[in-house]
Design a protein around this motif. Structure first.
Motif, PDB file in Angstrom:
ATOM      1  N   ARG A  87       0.827  -1.113   0.050  1.00  0.00           N
ATOM      2  CA  ARG A  87      -0.021   0.038   0.080  1.00  0.00           C
ATOM      3  C   ARG A  87       0.928   1.223   0.112  1.00  0.00           C
ATOM      4  O   ARG A  87       1.945   1.243  -0.109  1.00  0.00           O
ATOM      5  N   TYR A  88       0.496   2.463  -0.001  1.00  0.00           N
ATOM      6  CA  TYR A  88       0.927   3.692   0.056  1.00  0.00           C
ATOM      7  C   TYR A  88       0.535   4.580   1.124  1.00  0.00           C
ATOM      8  O   TYR A  88      -0.704   4.546   1.470  1.00  0.00           O
ATOM      9  N   GLU A  89       1.245   5.432   1.657  1.00  0.00           N
ATOM     10  CA  GLU A  89       0.963   6.618   2.373  1.00  0.00           C
ATOM     11  C   GLU A  89       1.063   7.783   1.591  1.00  0.00           C
ATOM     12  O   GLU A  89       2.113   8.114   1.228  1.00  0.00           O
ATOM     13  N   ASP A  90       0.173   8.740   1.752  1.00  0.00           N
ATOM     14  CA  ASP A  90       0.215   9.961   1.135  1.00  0.00           C
ATOM     15  C   ASP A  90       0.735  11.233   2.090  1.00  0.00           C
ATOM     16  O   ASP A  90       0.049  11.474   2.697  1.00  0.00           O
ATOM     17  N   GLN A 112       8.233   4.183  -6.535  1.00  0.00           N
ATOM     18  CA  GLN A 112       8.480   5.545  -6.223  1.00  0.00           C
ATOM     19  C   GLN A 112       7.225   6.233  -7.123  1.00  0.00           C
ATOM     20  O   GLN A 112       7.721   7.115  -8.164  1.00  0.00           O
ATOM     21  N   PRO A 113       6.076   6.254  -6.814  1.00  0.00           N
ATOM     22  CA  PRO A 113       4.968   6.698  -7.403  1.00  0.00           C
ATOM     23  C   PRO A 113       5.073   8.425  -7.188  1.00  0.00           C
ATOM     24  O   PRO A 113       4.987   8.683  -6.003  1.00  0.00           O
ATOM     25  N   LEU A 114       4.851   9.284  -8.287  1.00  0.00           N
ATOM     26  CA  LEU A 114       4.769  10.906  -7.986  1.00  0.00           C
ATOM     27  C   LEU A 114       3.507  10.873  -7.495  1.00  0.00           C
ATOM     28  O   LEU A 114       2.212  10.325  -7.542  1.00  0.00           O
ATOM     29  N   ALA A 115       3.239  12.219  -6.815  1.00  0.00           N
ATOM     30  CA  ALA A 115       1.953  12.644  -6.270  1.00  0.00           C
ATOM     31  C   ALA A 115       0.814  12.592  -7.268  1.00  0.00           C
ATOM     32  O   ALA A 115      -0.175  12.361  -6.869  1.00  0.00           O
ATOM     33  N   SER A 116       1.364  12.784  -8.619  1.00  0.00           N
ATOM     34  CA  SER A 116       0.340  13.085  -9.703  1.00  0.00           C
ATOM     35  C   SER A 116      -0.381  11.731 -10.078  1.00  0.00           C
ATOM     36  O   SER A 116      -1.242  11.770 -10.720  1.00  0.00           O
ATOM     37  N   GLU A 117       0.357  10.569  -9.632  1.00  0.00           N
ATOM     38  CA  GLU A 117      -0.128   9.129 -10.091  1.00  0.00           C
ATOM     39  C   GLU A 117      -1.671   9.076  -9.615  1.00  0.00           C
ATOM     40  O   GLU A 117      -1.881   9.554  -8.291  1.00  0.00           O
ATOM     41  N   HIS A 118      -2.363   8.244 -10.155  1.00  0.00           N
ATOM     42  CA  HIS A 118      -3.951   7.914  -9.776  1.00  0.00           C
ATOM     43  C   HIS A 118      -3.775   7.131  -8.547  1.00  0.00           C
ATOM     44  O   HIS A 118      -3.610   5.939  -8.638  1.00  0.00           O
ATOM     45  N   LYS A 119      -4.056   7.499  -7.556  1.00  0.00           N
ATOM     46  CA  LYS A 119      -3.944   6.858  -6.133  1.00  0.00           C
ATOM     47  C   LYS A 119      -4.737   5.641  -5.994  1.00  0.00           C
ATOM     48  O   LYS A 119      -4.172   4.577  -5.708  1.00  0.00           O
ATOM     49  N   GLU A 120      -5.883   5.863  -6.388  1.00  0.00           N
ATOM     50  CA  GLU A 120      -7.042   4.573  -6.232  1.00  0.00           C
ATOM     51  C   GLU A 120      -6.552   3.445  -7.048  1.00  0.00           C
ATOM     52  O   GLU A 120      -6.479   2.210  -6.625  1.00  0.00           O
ATOM     53  N   SER A 121      -6.251   3.679  -8.316  1.00  0.00           N
ATOM     54  CA  SER A 121      -5.486   2.529  -9.096  1.00  0.00           C
ATOM     55  C   SER A 121      -4.540   1.754  -8.606  1.00  0.00           C
ATOM     56  O   SER A 121      -4.112   0.638  -8.508  1.00  0.00           O
ATOM     57  N   LEU A 122      -3.452   2.811  -8.037  1.00  0.00           N
ATOM     58  CA  LEU A 122      -2.223   2.166  -7.307  1.00  0.00           C
ATOM     59  C   LEU A 122      -2.582   1.235  -6.366  1.00  0.00           C
ATOM     60  O   LEU A 122      -2.100   0.095  -6.049  1.00  0.00           O
ATOM     61  N   LEU A 123      -3.680   1.616  -5.438  1.00  0.00           N
ATOM     62  CA  LEU A 123      -4.249   1.066  -4.170  1.00  0.00           C
ATOM     63  C   LEU A 123      -4.896  -0.414  -4.625  1.00  0.00           C
ATOM     64  O   LEU A 123      -4.598  -1.639  -3.817  1.00  0.00           O
TER      65      LEU A 123
END
Length: 688
Positions: free
Chosen positions: A28-31, A198-209
């Protein structure tokens, strides 16, 4: 003796090479890319993890209702409480009054106002810059911190060996073919891996998750492709092996068996038998999976396959996972083959040493033509003189890695036995395509004539007396019934105690009827005696644990009660209820449950009530348990697909299958290199 080298922290996770690090993808990722003042965080983000900051204005340990650390931070306008139920003295120092903290977590309204419970905390400065990337979170083990993993992966991604590992093996024109249109736009593997770490902040967060991002899709496709190529290679390799060509003469055992069977084959059975007969006539080993719902008549088809091998002078082995199931096959097949002058043997682990040795000698000499038993058939000391066919029932119970290498020698040549695997637990299509792609699959999709679908009803356990009255009425008609006791995971002894108590209660409540008790702790001989008494009608009511889940065939049994049905899984209940409905009378399965029911249990019982279709049940089971348990692979320790979810990514399996076929046909070198990158030595396991 030399001391064992201490394992490095990363080695505990199996991260030994740059390639291992590259493929240790985030869970997962933390924003941390957005920051809100305390007031905005409270008003707009109360149900989401949010990041804010402030100076510590109060720090104290309270003891009511229990010991906890309460920190209060404030910015120019608002205050926020940070509450820690578990904490160390070092954390108190880290959050001392006067320090400036950046905190992230969910805000909720507590007794003292807005609060975060156990937030992520960093000592910071008000103007500290925000990262422009999402922060990855990795799976780990005790003693291996996220910081250590992140630094190691960052270092690994800059290693030249990683670039070599992630190089493009498949030329881009493959992805640009019209038939693979859905693959257009996928990034290269290297870009995909770097994006996921190393996803950029501009990447689509929901699809990463939820793992539907194009970067995830590339990784998932690569992994599926490697598996499909490997399985298709295994399929080709199998066709290079030698197997006996088995064809049945006009008046041979096959025809005699067809004349002897007390029923006509259904259209589905006849179709499946033709598929198997065709495979047996080929010079390479059959590897066929026969699927059919409980009671669909798989044993008759397997018996025809056995007769075909016997017609050609070859031995046949029929293996089942339990002695009860093996004995059911024995009792069914012996009458079918009697008067054919065949020698039929029996081999299980419970045989005395002398008897076992005698059977093994008869197998080795070829004196035994048809041998029925448990996994004792494939243990050391068993060697067949001329094995032509192995039939493996409920094969998934032996584990995905135990597909058998059964062969005999003809001079220096290995002659492989044909294999027919059977299962009454239908395998969902996506699972069959991804783990059984090297098998041919036959399906018996109709019940024999005269069979009525089993009626399944849900009933609360508070209505137990009504259930017993219903059993009494059924027994009065001359029918028989099962009462299956609940699974008690904590203790086999407790489960046995429950079964004994139920047996005693029903013996008292049904004094005019003979009640039997069967469970896993009984010796095999005693189990066999009880099952025979139930089959013959001496016992009218059988109390049981799940040992009767598979293979028990008593046509006169028309009622089954499954107590505490909410504790059973889909496949277990479906298998259990298949023990009734095996005659011409209408049969009923009562799922007796205790409240309160969880949402999952409620849904499971409703689905089982509404459907008798094994394939629908199997799909639900896959959703619930995942492929590892269904295949028996969790027990074997074999790594399943790491990045693919067979429910979410089912559409991708078909594409990977076609792509693998085209790749093997047109560029086998690329196919080989791709498999080596992803599977390495594990590719050999799939060829077993």
């Amino acid at each position: 003796m030399a001391k064992e080298e201490k394992q490095s922290p990363l080695a505990k996770l199996g991260l030994n090479t740059p390639a291992d690090l590259a493929l240790h993808l985030p869970i997962r990722y933390e924003d941390e890319t957005e920051l809100f003042d305390i007031g905005s965080a409270i008003s707009k983000h109360s149900q989401f993890s949010v990041q804010t900051q402030g100076r510590v204005i109060d720090s104290q340990v309270t003891f009511r209702p229990k010991r906890q650390l309460i920190i209060k931070i404030a910015d120019e306008n608002d205050e926020l409480i940070l509450r820690f139920i578990h904490f160390y003295p070092s954390q108190q120092k880290q959050m001392a009054v006067g320090l400036f903290l950046r905190v992230r977590g969910e805000i909720r309204h507590g007794f003292y106002g807005p609060e975060m419970v156990h937030p992520a905390v960093k000592v910071s400065m008000p103007e500290a810059p925000l990262p422009n990337q999402l922060t990855p979170v990795y799976s780990t083990v005790a003693g291996v911190s996220q910081t250590l993993i992140r630094k190691a992966i960052e270092k690994g991604l800059s290693d030249s060996r990683t670039n070599s590992f992630l190089r493009e093996i498949i030329p881009m024109q493959w992805f640009n073919q019209p038939k693979y249109d859905v693959l257009k736009g996928l990034p290269s593997l290297e870009i995909a891996i770097r994006t996921l770490h190393q996803p950029l902040a501009s990447e689509h967060k929901e699809s990463l998750l939820d793992r539907t991002h194009l970067a995830w899709r590339r990784v998932q496709f690569e992994e599926l492709l490697a598996q499909q190529v490997s399985l298709q290679q295994a399929h080709v390799e199998r066709r290079k092996r030698l197997a006996p060509i088995l064809q049945s003469p006009k008046n041979g055992y096959v025809q005699k068996l067809l004349n002897k069977l007390p029923f006509e084959l259904t259209a589905a059975q006849a179709k499946v038998w033709q598929e198997i007969a065709h495979d047996l006539s080929q010079p390479f080993p059959m590897n066929r999976l026969l699927q059919g719902d409980v009671g669909s008549g798989k044993t008759a088809v397997a018996a025809l396959a056995a007769a075909c091998a016997l017609d050609n002078g070859y031995q046949v082995a029929l293996m089942a996972p339990t002695e009860i199931l093996a004995e059911q096959h024995f009792q069914k097949l012996v009458p079918w083959f009697e008067e054919m002058n065949l020698s039929i043997g029996w081999l299980t682990g419970s045989l005395k040493a002398k008897a076992k040795r005698e059977v093994q000698e008869q197998i080795m000499s070829g004196a035994l033509q048809l041998v029925i038993g448990t996994h004792a058939l494939i243990q050391e000391g068993v060697s067949f003189a001329k094995l032509g066919l192995a039939i493996i029932d409920e094969q998934h119970r032996f584990g995905v890695l135990q597909r058998l290498q059964l062969y005999s020698k003809n001079g220096d040549q290995a002659i492989y036995a044909h294999q027919l695997m059977m299962t009454a637990t239908p395998i969902p299509r996506t699972l069959a395509m991804t783990y059984y792609a090297d098998l041919e699959v036959s399906v018996i999709d109709q019940l024999p004539p005269g069979r009525s679908p089993i009626i399944t009803r849900l009933i609360k356990n508070t209505r137990r007396l009504e259930v017993v009255d219903g059993i009494r009425r059924e027994l009065l008609k001359g029918r028989q019934a099962y009462w299956v006791c609940p699974i008690i995971e904590e203790s086999e002894a407790l489960q046995l105690k429950t079964a004994i108590e139920t047996y005693e209660q029903l013996t008292t409540e049904l004094p005019q009827y003979q009640v039997g008790l069967i469970h896993g702790k009984l010796p095999a001989v005693e189990k066999s005696r009880i099952m025979q008494s139930f089959k013959s009608g001496e016992i009218q009511m059988l109390v049981s644990t799940t040992v009767i889940e598979v293979g028990v065939d008593v046509p006169n049994a028309t009622l089954m009660v499954i107590e505490h049905a909410e504790r059973f899984g889909y496949a277990q209940i479906h298998q259990l209820r298949g023990r009734v409905g095996r005659g011409s009378e209408q049969s009923v399965c009562l799922l007796m449950y205790a409240e309160p029911l969880s949402m999952a249990a409620k849904e499971r019982l409703q689905n089982l009530r509404e459907s008798n279709d094994g394939f629908i049940i199997a799909e639900r089971d896959l959703e619930l348990r995942g492929p590892g348990e269904l295949l028996g692979a969790k027990q074997s320790g074999e790594t399943m697909l790491r990045f693919v979810d067979l429910i979410r990514d089912a559409w991708l399996v078909e594409i990977a299958k076609d792509f693998a076929h085209d790749l093997l046909q047109n560029d086998p070198k690329i196919a080989h290199d791709h498999v080596q990158r992803w599977l390495g030595v594990r590719a050999e396991l799939l060829k077993s």
